[in-house]
Every structure is written in C-alpha cells, then in structure tokens.
Enzyme design. Structure first.
Site, PDB file in Angstrom:
ATOM      1  N   LEU A  66       0.790  -1.105  -0.074  1.00 31.08           N
ATOM      2  CA  LEU A  66      -0.004  -0.146   0.067  1.00 31.08           C
ATOM      3  C   LEU A  66       0.722   1.208   0.111  1.00 31.08           C
ATOM      4  CD1 LEU A  66      -3.042   0.650   0.001  1.00 31.08           C
ATOM      5  CD2 LEU A  66      -2.946   1.015   2.425  1.00 31.08           C
ATOM      6  N   PRO A  67       1.168   1.678  -1.223  1.00 32.65           N
ATOM      7  CA  PRO A  67       2.078   2.877  -1.262  1.00 32.65           C
ATOM      8  C   PRO A  67       1.479   4.198  -0.937  1.00 32.65           C
ATOM      9  CG  PRO A  67       1.204   2.481  -3.359  1.00 32.65           C
ATOM     10  CD  PRO A  67       0.429   1.546  -2.401  1.00 32.65           C
ATOM     11  N   CYS A  68       1.137   4.439   0.514  1.00 36.85           N
ATOM     12  CA  CYS A  68       0.538   5.513   0.977  1.00 36.85           C
ATOM     13  C   CYS A  68       1.731   6.716   0.977  1.00 36.85           C
ATOM     14  CB  CYS A  68       0.543   5.269   2.591  1.00 36.85           C
ATOM     15  SG  CYS A  68      -0.740   4.034   3.013  1.00 36.85           S
ATOM     16  N   HIS A  69       2.872   6.526   0.826  1.00 35.57           N
ATOM     17  CA  HIS A  69       3.773   7.821   0.414  1.00 35.57           C
ATOM     18  C   HIS A  69       3.675   8.589  -1.011  1.00 35.57           C
ATOM     19  CE1 HIS A  69       5.666   4.388  -1.835  1.00 35.57           C
ATOM     20  NE2 HIS A  69       6.286   5.090  -2.643  1.00 35.57           N
TER      21      HIS A  69
END
Length: 127
Positions: A66-69
């Site tokens: 989950l690439p929240c960045h």
C-alpha cells in the site's frame, strides 16, 4: 428427516477505508495523487480528511503493498510524512521513484499528478 445446510454468506460491502486502499494501491510508481483526488474518485468529494484518516490507520502496513507515500496534500506537500518510521522516509521513497520536487517537502504536481477518476478507479462514484 430434517436436513441442515449452510446458506452461503454474502461478502460484506467494502468499507470506506477498503475503498481508499483499493485506489491507493493503483497509484503508479513515480506518480502521486492527493487526498482530495481520492475522495472525488470515490464519489465523496468532501471526504479528503476521511482519506487521510484511512491512510493514518494503514501506517503500519507493508509500504510496497500500500504505497501511502504517494499521497500528498492539494499543494503537493508531504503532509503524511510524520506517520512513517522517520520524517524523511516519504520524501526518500518518492525521490527514489523519480518524483520531481519543488522544495524539500513539496512535489511538482503538474508533472507527477495521477488522477484516479481519470484512471477508472474501482468504486468510483458509488457512495
């Protein structure tokens, strides 16, 4: 003779958080989107803070899953960076993916913005 049987259970409706995560998982490498773009893609234009809360809840998740960045605020600022292991981790990941920066805490949105509504995000408009 009475027979017992199990009725199939219906899958639960995805929660708002589940829907946010489905959109975030689609953000391409080297691109970013905003909390507001995600909210609009979900048909909840005024729910950008809810998107932020969903991402805060996922702070401990696997960053590759989950690439929240890749989610920034409407000005391109790295407003979620305090939820990462170190304050600089969000910037480091984005720079490693080739995202251009205007200054140390703001990405260049014109060149790297990804709009989930244009990409045909799942769950769009069904709130």
């Amino acid at each position: 003779m009475l027979q017992w049987f199990m009725l199939p259970t219906m899958p639960a409706e995805p929660t708002f958080y589940d829907r946010v995560y489905a959109v975030v998982a689609q953000i391409p490498v080297g691109r970013v989107t905003t909390y507001g773009h995600i909210a609009r893609a979900l048909g909840a234009a005024r729910a950008s803070r809810g998107v932020g809360w969903a991402l805060k809840a996922a702070a401990g998740a696997d960053p590759m899953a989950l690439p929240c960045h890749r989610v920034v605020n409407r000005e391109g600022r790295l407003s979620g960076r305090r939820h990462f292991a170190t304050p600089s981790l969000m910037e480091e990941r984005l720079r490693a993916e080739g995202v251009q920066f205007v200054d140390s805490d703001r990405v260049e949105l014109v060149s790297c913005l990804w709009d989930p509504a244009e990409a045909g995000s799942p769950f769009s408009g069904d709130l």
